[in-house]
Write a protein that holds these residues in place. Structure first.
Motif, PDB file in Angstrom:
ATOM      1  N   THR A 146       0.806  -1.226   0.000  1.00 53.68           N
ATOM      2  CA  THR A 146       0.000   0.000   0.000  1.00 53.68           C
ATOM      3  C   THR A 146       0.839   1.276   0.000  1.00 53.68           C
ATOM      4  OG1 THR A 146      -0.106   0.086   2.414  1.00 53.68           O
ATOM      5  CG2 THR A 146      -1.835  -1.177   1.263  1.00 53.68           C
ATOM      6  N   ASP A 147       2.138   1.170   0.240  1.00 52.80           N
ATOM      7  CA  ASP A 147       3.046   2.322   0.365  1.00 52.80           C
ATOM      8  C   ASP A 147       2.683   3.244   1.524  1.00 52.80           C
ATOM      9  OD1 ASP A 147       4.849   1.673  -1.604  1.00 52.80           O
ATOM     10  OD2 ASP A 147       3.760   2.745  -3.179  1.00 52.80           O
ATOM     11  N   ARG A 148       1.949   2.753   2.490  1.00 51.09           N
ATOM     12  CA  ARG A 148       1.583   3.556   3.661  1.00 51.09           C
ATOM     13  C   ARG A 148       2.628   3.351   4.754  1.00 51.09           C
ATOM     14  NH1 ARG A 148      -3.424   5.585   2.833  1.00 51.09           N
ATOM     15  NH2 ARG A 148      -3.650   6.340   4.954  1.00 51.09           N
ATOM     16  N   PRO A 149       2.947   4.408   5.495  1.00 53.64           N
ATOM     17  CA  PRO A 149       3.911   4.250   6.596  1.00 53.64           C
ATOM     18  C   PRO A 149       3.300   3.419   7.723  1.00 53.64           C
ATOM     19  CG  PRO A 149       2.995   6.468   6.588  1.00 53.64           C
ATOM     20  CD  PRO A 149       2.469   5.785   5.363  1.00 53.64           C
ATOM     21  N   ILE A 150       4.109   2.505   8.266  1.00 48.25           N
ATOM     22  CA  ILE A 150       3.615   1.677   9.368  1.00 48.25           C
ATOM     23  C   ILE A 150       4.428   1.872  10.647  1.00 48.25           C
ATOM     24  CG2 ILE A 150       2.554  -0.068   7.894  1.00 48.25           C
ATOM     25  CD1 ILE A 150       5.044  -1.806   8.336  1.00 48.25           C
TER      26      ILE A 150
END
Length: 187
Positions: A146-150
């Motif tokens: 998703t290319d979202r920061p985790i």
């Protein structure tokens, strides 16, 4: 009995020397995405395998230290774009002015202390002003799908004015960041 005392004194001297380490200890701050289960991530690749700017030798040392620490924590590096997560790190340094006010010193009664006079001595403040360089290393972890920061972690420490931080400082910062990420993911 004499040997026991000698051994105890030798051990105490070694502990004292170890406590006098000159490597600064980084401070850490971290943040994780609240709705993400970090335990599901086991493989990684680098989002930016060759970062631009800065000293390329320092970047290489940091990346090797990260790879070794992540492997030790149970994460497996895979080819670019093939991992569960993508990692990126940034390095930076900034100059700061550190001011320490030791508070008022004085007044002294005549006959005692500094600045002896007839009557009371004057009060003055002791202030230390130093220029210091603070270095930072940030590790950002993204979900590869998703290319979202985790997860985000940052290590900060005072460094010397040289362009290249010591291996001990790099290892301390990297190990601290990886340990905190592994703890957040339950490893």
């Amino acid at each position: 009995m004499r040997n026991l005392c000698r051994n105890l004194l030798g051990a105490a001297a070694l502990v004292s020397l170890a406590a006098c380490s000159t490597t600064p200890r980084p401070s850490f701050s971290t943040e994780a995405a609240p709705s993400v289960d970090l335990a599901q991530y086991t493989t990684y690749s680098w989002a930016f395998p060759r970062p631009g700017g800065g000293n390329p030798f320092v970047y290489e040392r940091v990346q090797k230290a990260m790879d070794a620490s992540l492997a030790q924590a149970g994460y497996r590096q895979v080819a670019e774009g093939q991992g569960d997560m993508e990692l990126a790190f940034t390095l930076g340094a900034r100059d700061k002015v550190d001011v320490t006010n030791w508070g008022p010193v004085g007044a002294y009664y005549p006959g005692y202390g500094m600045n002896y006079r007839y009557g009371w001595a004057y009060q003055y403040n002791q202030v230390d002003v130093r220029n210091v360089t603070e270095g930072s290393m940030a590790l950002d972890v993204f979900d590869a799908e998703t290319d979202r920061p985790i997860w985000h972690g940052i290590a900060e420490a005072r460094i010397g004015s040289t362009d290249s931080p010591s291996d001990a400082l790099i290892q301390s910062a990297v190990q601290g960041l990886v340990d905190r990420f592994a703890a957040a993911s339950g490893k």
